[in-house]
Design a protein around this motif. Sequence first.
Motif, PDB file in Angstrom:
ATOM      1  N   LEU A   1      97.601  98.861 153.653  1.00 33.01           N
ATOM      2  CA  LEU A   1      97.323  97.445 153.855  1.00 33.01           C
ATOM      3  C   LEU A   1      96.826  96.831 152.546  1.00 33.01           C
ATOM      4  CD1 LEU A   1      97.196  95.288 156.146  1.00 33.01           C
ATOM      5  CD2 LEU A   1      94.778  95.877 156.393  1.00 33.01           C
ATOM      6  N   VAL A   2      97.311  95.642 152.227  1.00 31.39           N
ATOM      7  CA  VAL A   2      96.853  94.905 151.044  1.00 31.39           C
ATOM      8  C   VAL A   2      95.595  94.135 151.443  1.00 31.39           C
ATOM      9  CG1 VAL A   2      97.437  93.150 149.339  1.00 31.39           C
ATOM     10  CG2 VAL A   2      99.175  94.770 150.111  1.00 31.39           C
TER      11      VAL A   2
ATOM     12  N   VAL B   1      94.167 101.274 144.919  1.00 27.15           N
ATOM     13  CA  VAL B   1      94.990 100.902 143.771  1.00 27.15           C
ATOM     14  C   VAL B   1      95.048  99.376 143.657  1.00 27.15           C
ATOM     15  CG1 VAL B   1      97.250 101.112 142.667  1.00 27.15           C
ATOM     16  CG2 VAL B   1      96.366 102.989 144.074  1.00 27.15           C
ATOM     17  N   ILE B   2      95.034  98.889 142.402  1.00 26.65           N
ATOM     18  CA  ILE B   2      95.166  97.460 142.124  1.00 26.65           C
ATOM     19  C   ILE B   2      96.480  97.238 141.383  1.00 26.65           C
ATOM     20  CG2 ILE B   2      94.122  95.435 141.041  1.00 26.65           C
ATOM     21  CD1 ILE B   2      91.488  97.166 140.946  1.00 26.65           C
TER      22      ILE B   2
ATOM     23  N   ARG C   1     100.708  94.927 155.467  1.00 25.40           N
ATOM     24  CA  ARG C   1     100.811  96.378 155.298  1.00 25.40           C
ATOM     25  C   ARG C   1     102.060  96.730 154.496  1.00 25.40           C
ATOM     26  NH1 ARG C   1      97.842 100.173 157.033  1.00 25.40           N
ATOM     27  NH2 ARG C   1      96.817  98.787 158.546  1.00 25.40           N
ATOM     28  N   GLY C   2     101.826  97.378 153.371  1.00 20.87           N
ATOM     29  CA  GLY C   2     102.917  97.860 152.545  1.00 20.87           C
ATOM     30  C   GLY C   2     103.599  96.819 151.682  1.00 20.87           C
ATOM     31  N   ALA C   3     103.050  95.602 151.602  1.00 25.61           N
ATOM     32  CA  ALA C   3     103.757  94.569 150.837  1.00 25.61           C
ATOM     33  C   ALA C   3     102.848  93.418 150.455  1.00 25.61           C
ATOM     34  CB  ALA C   3     104.951  94.043 151.618  1.00 25.61           C
ATOM     35  N   VAL C   4     103.233  92.776 149.355  1.00 26.07           N
ATOM     36  CA  VAL C   4     102.736  91.451 149.011  1.00 26.07           C
ATOM     37  C   VAL C   4     103.940  90.524 149.097  1.00 26.07           C
ATOM     38  CG1 VAL C   4     101.798  89.980 147.196  1.00 26.07           C
ATOM     39  CG2 VAL C   4     100.900  92.289 147.516  1.00 26.07           C
ATOM     40  N   LYS C   5     103.820  89.456 149.885  1.00 27.55           N
ATOM     41  CA  LYS C   5     104.948  88.532 150.082  1.00 27.55           C
ATOM     42  C   LYS C   5     104.553  87.158 149.563  1.00 27.55           C
ATOM     43  CE  LYS C   5     107.624  89.204 153.627  1.00 27.55           C
ATOM     44  NZ  LYS C   5     108.187  89.296 155.005  1.00 27.55           N
ATOM     45  N   ALA C   6     105.482  86.557 148.808  1.00 22.99           N
ATOM     46  CA  ALA C   6     105.272  85.222 148.249  1.00 22.99           C
ATOM     47  C   ALA C   6     106.247  84.253 148.900  1.00 22.99           C
ATOM     48  CB  ALA C   6     105.476  85.249 146.742  1.00 22.99           C
ATOM     49  N   LEU C   7     105.735  83.139 149.410  1.00 19.90           N
ATOM     50  CA  LEU C   7     106.535  82.133 150.107  1.00 19.90           C
ATOM     51  C   LEU C   7     106.515  80.838 149.297  1.00 19.90           C
ATOM     52  CD1 LEU C   7     104.999  82.749 153.644  1.00 19.90           C
ATOM     53  CD2 LEU C   7     106.984  83.873 152.646  1.00 19.90           C
ATOM     54  N   HIS C   8     107.687  80.372 148.861  1.00 20.17           N
ATOM     55  CA  HIS C   8     107.787  79.152 148.070  1.00 20.17           C
ATOM     56  C   HIS C   8     107.623  77.945 148.987  1.00 20.17           C
ATOM     57  CE1 HIS C   8     109.340  76.064 145.378  1.00 20.17           C
ATOM     58  NE2 HIS C   8     109.305  76.950 144.389  1.00 20.17           N
ATOM     59  N   THR C   9     106.644  77.086 148.685  1.00 19.07           N
ATOM     60  CA  THR C   9     106.323  75.979 149.590  1.00 19.07           C
ATOM     61  C   THR C   9     107.363  74.866 149.534  1.00 19.07           C
ATOM     62  OG1 THR C   9     104.937  74.972 147.872  1.00 19.07           O
ATOM     63  CG2 THR C   9     103.852  76.426 149.467  1.00 19.07           C
TER      64      THR C   9
ATOM     65  N   GLY D   1     105.372  97.460 144.802  1.00 23.40           N
ATOM     66  CA  GLY D   1     104.118  98.064 144.378  1.00 23.40           C
ATOM     67  C   GLY D   1     103.426  98.856 145.461  1.00 23.40           C
ATOM     68  N   PRO D   2     102.751  98.194 146.403  1.00 23.35           N
ATOM     69  CA  PRO D   2     101.952  98.909 147.400  1.00 23.35           C
ATOM     70  C   PRO D   2     102.770  99.891 148.223  1.00 23.35           C
ATOM     71  CG  PRO D   2     101.432  96.567 147.403  1.00 23.35           C
ATOM     72  CD  PRO D   2     102.623  96.734 146.526  1.00 23.35           C
ATOM     73  N   ALA D   3     102.157 101.046 148.516  1.00 19.70           N
ATOM     74  CA  ALA D   3     102.807 102.044 149.366  1.00 19.70           C
ATOM     75  C   ALA D   3     103.026 101.477 150.765  1.00 19.70           C
ATOM     76  CB  ALA D   3     101.952 103.305 149.431  1.00 19.70           C
TER      77      ALA D   3
END
Length: 253
Positions: free
Chosen positions: A45-46, A65-66, A21-29, A39-41
């Motif tokens: 939910l993404v 929204v995309i 919700r409210g985010a895109v999170k990237a985790l480096h492996t 971006g997302p409000a």
Amino acid sequence: MQEGEVASLTSIDPWVVVGVRGAVKALHTGTGKELRLRGPAASMLVTALLVEDDEHLFAGTEDGVIYMWRMNRSRQSFDEVAAFRGHEKALASLAQGKGTLYSGSADGSIRAWDLESRRCVCTLAAHAAAATALLCWEQFLLSSSDDGTVKVWRAKPDRDDLDLEVHYVHDEGEHVVAIDGTYDPDKKPVQMVSRGDGVVRVYDLQSLQKRGQIHCNGEARAVSLRSPGVVFTGDASGEVRVVKWMPRAEAGV
């Protein structure tokens, strides 16, 4: 994820990307580094994530929204590129092919976006319910829906490639959760159709003639075909099933 529910998941080496919700999170492996993509409000939910070309990341949200980011490998980050607006309902599915992004909505519509101009070039009144999954396959676009149908789309004769018409409609008689495509051991293209009754059906492409089926313990919302010769399913019971392809002479799947 401290934000709560993980509604979508994908990967772009070496990152695992999750939609919350409210985010895109990237985790480096490798390093454990964590990025929060703008971006997302905050309240949205993404609901859909897509990576197809190992360069661009797309995210669709509850407000329709995309968002698009480009991976910056030298800086190990994601640069915000654009936002696509036009859907009136939540995003349910995304697919990419030939310079075009396709987006499926909870209202059953499908939009085609030209990635160079970043404009919507086609809107299809595709389904009577949510467009649960999209798949680009050669010259075809396949879509599935909660209305129980799988549709095969192709460009109209002598028209622009993005001017699509229905080539074939397949009725599953049960809401369709997900679709994906792969090749069997004989290098024949096949499609997996995951239904709400817990059955994943296997069909030949493009005829959609039945090849076999996988029985799961409840709705199989996750179907992965990324490992050659193997199908992974994850179902509502919490079970992960691993199915190995066999030569056609021995078994369908």
